[in-house]
Design an enzyme around this catalytic site. Structure first.
Site, PDB file in Angstrom:
ATOM      1  N   HIS A  34       0.807  -1.216   0.000  1.00  0.00           N
ATOM      2  CA  HIS A  34       0.000   0.000   0.000  1.00  0.00           C
ATOM      3  C   HIS A  34       0.840   1.265   0.000  1.00  0.00           C
ATOM      4  O   HIS A  34       0.283   2.368   0.013  1.00  0.00           O
ATOM      5  CB  HIS A  34      -0.947   0.009   1.199  1.00  0.00           C
ATOM      6  CG  HIS A  34      -2.018  -1.024   1.126  1.00  0.00           C
ATOM      7  ND1 HIS A  34      -2.855  -1.145   0.051  1.00  0.00           N
ATOM      8  CD2 HIS A  34      -2.386  -2.002   1.995  1.00  0.00           C
ATOM      9  CE1 HIS A  34      -3.708  -2.135   0.250  1.00  0.00           C
ATOM     10  NE2 HIS A  34      -3.434  -2.686   1.424  1.00  0.00           N
ATOM     11  N   GLU A 137      -5.936 -10.966   8.411  1.00  0.00           N
ATOM     12  CA  GLU A 137      -6.689  -9.708   8.365  1.00  0.00           C
ATOM     13  C   GLU A 137      -8.095  -9.874   7.797  1.00  0.00           C
ATOM     14  O   GLU A 137      -8.692  -8.900   7.335  1.00  0.00           O
ATOM     15  CB  GLU A 137      -5.897  -8.666   7.562  1.00  0.00           C
ATOM     16  CG  GLU A 137      -5.340  -9.172   6.239  1.00  0.00           C
ATOM     17  CD  GLU A 137      -4.372  -8.200   5.585  1.00  0.00           C
ATOM     18  OE1 GLU A 137      -4.391  -7.000   5.922  1.00  0.00           O
ATOM     19  OE2 GLU A 137      -3.592  -8.648   4.730  1.00  0.00           O
ATOM     20  N   ASP A 163      -8.089  -3.722   8.015  1.00  0.00           N
ATOM     21  CA  ASP A 163      -8.691  -4.704   7.124  1.00  0.00           C
ATOM     22  C   ASP A 163      -9.516  -5.724   7.903  1.00  0.00           C
ATOM     23  O   ASP A 163     -10.580  -6.158   7.443  1.00  0.00           O
ATOM     24  CB  ASP A 163      -7.621  -5.419   6.304  1.00  0.00           C
ATOM     25  CG  ASP A 163      -7.253  -4.638   5.049  1.00  0.00           C
ATOM     26  OD1 ASP A 163      -8.146  -4.030   4.442  1.00  0.00           O
ATOM     27  OD2 ASP A 163      -6.069  -4.651   4.666  1.00  0.00           O
TER      28      ASP A 163
END
Length: 244
Positions: A34, A137, A163
């Site tokens: 990310h 997650e 998440d």
């Protein structure tokens, strides 16, 4: 228990990551999932961090669990990887194999040490020291967390609370503050302790870090480069304007 407190690099800048690493975190994550780190930035960052007089243990969060991405990050000099969205023991085992050379794994030889004037680390030493962290997650992964934590070659289960909260349909703060029995965060910590591995988590702030450490997480990320830059600049500008 004394938790290991880490820093997280998102900006894609080797120089910024090196400054972050030099502030004294116990560990550093270079985020290629990310964050803004492409392959070149990952390689350059790890080379710069390696030259620091005292460097933290450095992980790369790879974009996914593909063996070549894991191998590439380790070839560039990472001490370990964080593999996202691991749903079950089979995916965990695949990540562990990708981190290690035969006979313990299936990693291909080809370290990039020679491209920066360094000496490659022997395969047996790598197999002894490399760290494989897998991210739990999702609700599905929570259902398999015991088997994931028990997978040979897994050194850390790392939770992304944002998440995980999304997957469970709750707010992240509700997840962090929930003290009821069966909280997924507590299940992760308990599974890690039963199998003698680390329980890691992304906090992103001191407040969330304190909550996670209180739950038993022993490896927590706190300082994110983009956030600390923004916060420090805002504070400095506000202070200067107040005194002008």
């Amino acid at each position: 228990m004394i938790a290991r407190i880490g820093a997280w690099a998102l900006l894609g800048s080797p120089a910024a990551a090196a400054v972050l690493a030099a502030t004294g975190p116990d560990w550093l994550v270079v985020d290629a999932q990310h964050g803004r780190f492409d392959d070149r930035a990952v390689c350059d960052t790890l080379a710069v961090v390696a030259d620091l007089p005292s460097r933290p243990q450095t992980f790369v969060r790879v974009a996914d669990g593909a063996a070549w991405l894991i191998g590439r990050a380790l070839d560039a000099g990472a001490d370990g990887v964080i593999v996202p969205m691991v749903q079950d023991a089979d995916a965990a085992a695949a990540a562990a194999r990708a981190c290690r050379y035969p006979p313990l794994g299936a990693r291909s030889w080809g370290q990039l040490a020679g491209t920066t004037g360094r000496v490659a680390v022997p395969a047996a030493q790598v197999n002894d020291t490399v760290q494989c962290a897998v991210m739990v997650e999702t609700a599905t992964a929570i259902g398999h967390v015991e088997e994931i934590a028990a997978t040979p070659g897994i050194d850390m289960v790392f939770v992304g609370p944002f998440d995980l909260a999304l997957s469970l349909g709750v707010d992240v703060n509700d997840l962090l503050f929930d003290e009821r029995d069966g909280n997924p965060l507590d299940r992760i910590v308990a599974a890690c302790r039963r199998h003698g591995i680390s329980a890691g988590a992304f906090a992103g702030s001191p407040e969330r870090a304190r909550l996670l450490i209180a739950r038993g997480f022993d490896t927590v990320s706190v300082a994110v480069d983009s956030a600390v830059l923004s916060e420090a600049a805002t504070a400095s500008l506000t202070a200067a304007r107040a005194g002008s």
